[in-house]
Design a protein around this motif. Structure first.
Motif, PDB file in Angstrom:
ATOM      1  N   TYR A 274      24.954  22.713  -1.287  1.00  0.00           N
ATOM      2  CA  TYR A 274      26.350  22.599  -0.770  1.00  0.00           C
ATOM      3  C   TYR A 274      26.212  22.494   0.873  1.00  0.00           C
ATOM      4  CZ  TYR A 274      28.204  23.371  -5.344  1.00  0.00           C
ATOM      5  OH  TYR A 274      28.406  23.307  -6.630  1.00  0.00           O
ATOM      6  N   PRO A 275      27.044  21.386   1.231  1.00  0.00           N
ATOM      7  CA  PRO A 275      26.912  21.257   2.933  1.00  0.00           C
ATOM      8  C   PRO A 275      27.610  22.133   3.858  1.00  0.00           C
ATOM      9  CG  PRO A 275      27.995  19.524   2.035  1.00  0.00           C
ATOM     10  CD  PRO A 275      27.870  20.337   0.762  1.00  0.00           C
ATOM     11  N   ASN A 276      27.200  22.253   4.983  1.00  0.00           N
ATOM     12  CA  ASN A 276      28.010  23.036   5.999  1.00  0.00           C
ATOM     13  C   ASN A 276      28.132  22.114   7.212  1.00  0.00           C
ATOM     14  OD1 ASN A 276      26.743  24.293   8.815  1.00  0.00           O
ATOM     15  ND2 ASN A 276      27.811  25.574   7.679  1.00  0.00           N
ATOM     16  N   VAL A 277      29.351  22.453   7.725  1.00  0.00           N
ATOM     17  CA  VAL A 277      29.499  21.681   9.180  1.00  0.00           C
ATOM     18  C   VAL A 277      29.777  22.914  10.075  1.00  0.00           C
ATOM     19  CG1 VAL A 277      31.215  20.502  10.628  1.00  0.00           C
ATOM     20  CG2 VAL A 277      30.741  19.796   7.979  1.00  0.00           C
ATOM     21  N   SER A 278      28.820  22.583  11.164  1.00  0.00           N
ATOM     22  CA  SER A 278      28.768  23.412  12.084  1.00  0.00           C
ATOM     23  C   SER A 278      29.767  23.027  13.361  1.00  0.00           C
ATOM     24  CB  SER A 278      27.484  23.711  12.814  1.00  0.00           C
ATOM     25  OG  SER A 278      26.605  24.528  11.983  1.00  0.00           O
ATOM     26  N   MET A 279      30.673  24.081  14.036  1.00  0.00           N
ATOM     27  CA  MET A 279      31.354  23.584  14.987  1.00  0.00           C
ATOM     28  C   MET A 279      30.603  23.295  16.316  1.00  0.00           C
ATOM     29  SD  MET A 279      33.121  24.960  17.661  1.00  0.00           S
ATOM     30  CE  MET A 279      34.413  24.471  18.728  1.00  0.00           C
ATOM     31  N   GLY A 280      29.805  24.169  16.464  1.00  0.00           N
ATOM     32  CA  GLY A 280      29.090  24.342  17.913  1.00  0.00           C
ATOM     33  C   GLY A 280      28.055  25.452  17.814  1.00  0.00           C
ATOM     34  N   TRP A 281      27.335  25.662  19.093  1.00  0.00           N
ATOM     35  CA  TRP A 281      26.488  26.651  19.143  1.00  0.00           C
ATOM     36  C   TRP A 281      26.165  27.101  20.654  1.00  0.00           C
ATOM     37  CZ3 TRP A 281      24.633  30.460  16.064  1.00  0.00           C
ATOM     38  CH2 TRP A 281      23.464  31.058  16.579  1.00  0.00           C
ATOM     39  N   ASP A 282      26.495  28.171  21.118  1.00  0.00           N
ATOM     40  CA  ASP A 282      26.149  28.725  22.304  1.00  0.00           C
ATOM     41  C   ASP A 282      25.935  30.147  22.252  1.00  0.00           C
ATOM     42  OD1 ASP A 282      26.099  29.581  24.927  1.00  0.00           O
ATOM     43  OD2 ASP A 282      27.954  28.635  25.616  1.00  0.00           O
ATOM     44  N   SER A 283      24.725  30.604  22.192  1.00  0.00           N
ATOM     45  CA  SER A 283      24.437  32.364  22.250  1.00  0.00           C
ATOM     46  C   SER A 283      24.260  32.685  23.687  1.00  0.00           C
ATOM     47  CB  SER A 283      23.424  32.424  21.210  1.00  0.00           C
ATOM     48  OG  SER A 283      22.155  31.648  21.875  1.00  0.00           O
ATOM     49  N   SER A 284      24.594  31.811  24.610  1.00  0.00           N
ATOM     50  CA  SER A 284      24.225  32.415  25.980  1.00  0.00           C
ATOM     51  C   SER A 284      25.096  33.510  26.441  1.00  0.00           C
ATOM     52  CB  SER A 284      24.294  31.507  27.206  1.00  0.00           C
ATOM     53  OG  SER A 284      25.683  30.994  27.187  1.00  0.00           O
ATOM     54  N   PRO A 285      26.401  33.719  25.924  1.00  0.00           N
ATOM     55  CA  PRO A 285      27.199  35.046  26.245  1.00  0.00           C
ATOM     56  C   PRO A 285      26.550  36.198  25.612  1.00  0.00           C
ATOM     57  CG  PRO A 285      28.601  33.180  25.409  1.00  0.00           C
ATOM     58  CD  PRO A 285      27.202  32.810  25.015  1.00  0.00           C
ATOM     59  N   ARG A 286      25.546  36.268  24.597  1.00  0.00           N
ATOM     60  CA  ARG A 286      24.937  37.202  23.992  1.00  0.00           C
ATOM     61  C   ARG A 286      23.757  37.920  25.113  1.00  0.00           C
ATOM     62  NH1 ARG A 286      25.873  37.591  17.690  1.00  0.00           N
ATOM     63  NH2 ARG A 286      28.104  37.448  17.801  1.00  0.00           N
ATOM     64  N   ALA A 287      23.529  37.077  25.781  1.00  0.00           N
ATOM     65  CA  ALA A 287      22.372  37.189  26.586  1.00  0.00           C
ATOM     66  C   ALA A 287      22.720  37.999  28.037  1.00  0.00           C
ATOM     67  CB  ALA A 287      21.741  36.048  27.345  1.00  0.00           C
ATOM     68  N   CYS A 288      21.789  38.904  28.512  1.00  0.00           N
ATOM     69  CA  CYS A 288      22.210  39.625  29.656  1.00  0.00           C
ATOM     70  C   CYS A 288      22.257  38.679  30.754  1.00  0.00           C
ATOM     71  CB  CYS A 288      21.091  40.623  29.942  1.00  0.00           C
ATOM     72  SG  CYS A 288      21.318  41.457  31.512  1.00  0.00           S
ATOM     73  N   GLN A 289      23.514  38.623  31.151  1.00  0.00           N
ATOM     74  CA  GLN A 289      23.855  37.638  32.286  1.00  0.00           C
ATOM     75  C   GLN A 289      23.169  37.648  33.680  1.00  0.00           C
ATOM     76  OE1 GLN A 289      26.209  35.138  31.115  1.00  0.00           O
ATOM     77  NE2 GLN A 289      25.468  36.136  29.248  1.00  0.00           N
ATOM     78  N   SER A 290      22.510  38.477  34.056  1.00  0.00           N
ATOM     79  CA  SER A 290      21.741  38.641  35.197  1.00  0.00           C
ATOM     80  C   SER A 290      20.211  38.271  34.875  1.00  0.00           C
ATOM     81  CB  SER A 290      21.567  40.268  35.751  1.00  0.00           C
ATOM     82  OG  SER A 290      20.908  41.224  34.642  1.00  0.00           O
ATOM     83  N   ASP A 291      19.716  37.977  33.549  1.00  0.00           N
ATOM     84  CA  ASP A 291      18.774  37.401  33.357  1.00  0.00           C
ATOM     85  C   ASP A 291      18.362  35.985  33.658  1.00  0.00           C
ATOM     86  OD1 ASP A 291      17.710  39.882  32.633  1.00  0.00           O
ATOM     87  OD2 ASP A 291      17.811  39.419  30.228  1.00  0.00           O
ATOM     88  N   ILE A 292      17.240  35.497  34.052  1.00  0.00           N
ATOM     89  CA  ILE A 292      17.043  33.938  34.057  1.00  0.00           C
ATOM     90  C   ILE A 292      17.025  33.567  32.730  1.00  0.00           C
ATOM     91  CG2 ILE A 292      15.428  32.700  35.038  1.00  0.00           C
ATOM     92  CD1 ILE A 292      14.554  34.382  37.119  1.00  0.00           C
TER      93      ILE A 292
END
Length: 144
Positions: free
Chosen positions: A48-66
């Motif tokens: 059964y198919p899936n449709v993804s709306m998007g992806w951006d996991s960067s908010p879960r990264a420590c924002q001071s990391d490179i």
């Protein structure tokens, strides 16, 4: 386990985010469609198919990391996931469902209602309002 069908939660489990720091939504959608086309045969069960709306996991990264390409959450971000492109992906999934003879039930999963910190949410926001939900209605809503 006696599994009688399969599905998935999000496209990135089956289609690689090909470019860093960002991958275009249409590129990801096309890569997923290649997977989707052969998933039932490869898995030996209806898929059964899936449709993804998007992806951006960067908010879960420590924002001071490179932000360099690494493991989760230091992954590419999907860009260009407009309501129109999401609608195109929904139409593609509907066509897949309509043309699949091994699927007794027409079932589609959508990622995701509220994954705000993974950039994948359907909830209305200040940028697009209800546009993503309106796309679902346009493709799957009842006709008057």
């Amino acid at each position: 386990m006696n599994v009688d069908s399969t599905t998935s939660y999000v496209w990135i489990h089956h289609a690689q985010l090909a470019k860093f720091p960002s991958t275009d939504y249409q590129d990801l959608a096309s890569a997923y469609e290649v997977y989707r086309a052969t998933a039932s045969a490869k898995l030996g069960r209806p898929y059964y198919p899936n449709v993804s709306m998007g992806w951006d996991s960067s908010p879960r990264a420590c924002q001071s990391d490179i932000y360099t390409q690494s493991s989760y959450p230091f992954m590419p971000v999907v860009q260009g996931n407009t309501p129109q492109r999401f609608g195109d992906a929904l139409r593609s999934a509907k066509q897949f469902l309509d043309n699949s003879h091994d699927l007794k039930t027409k079932l589609l999963t959508v990622n995701s209602w509220n994954e705000w910190t993974e950039g994948s949410y359907l909830e209305p926001d200040t940028e697009h309002g209800y546009a993503y939900l309106e796309q679902i209605h346009a493709v799957f809503g009842k006709k008057a």
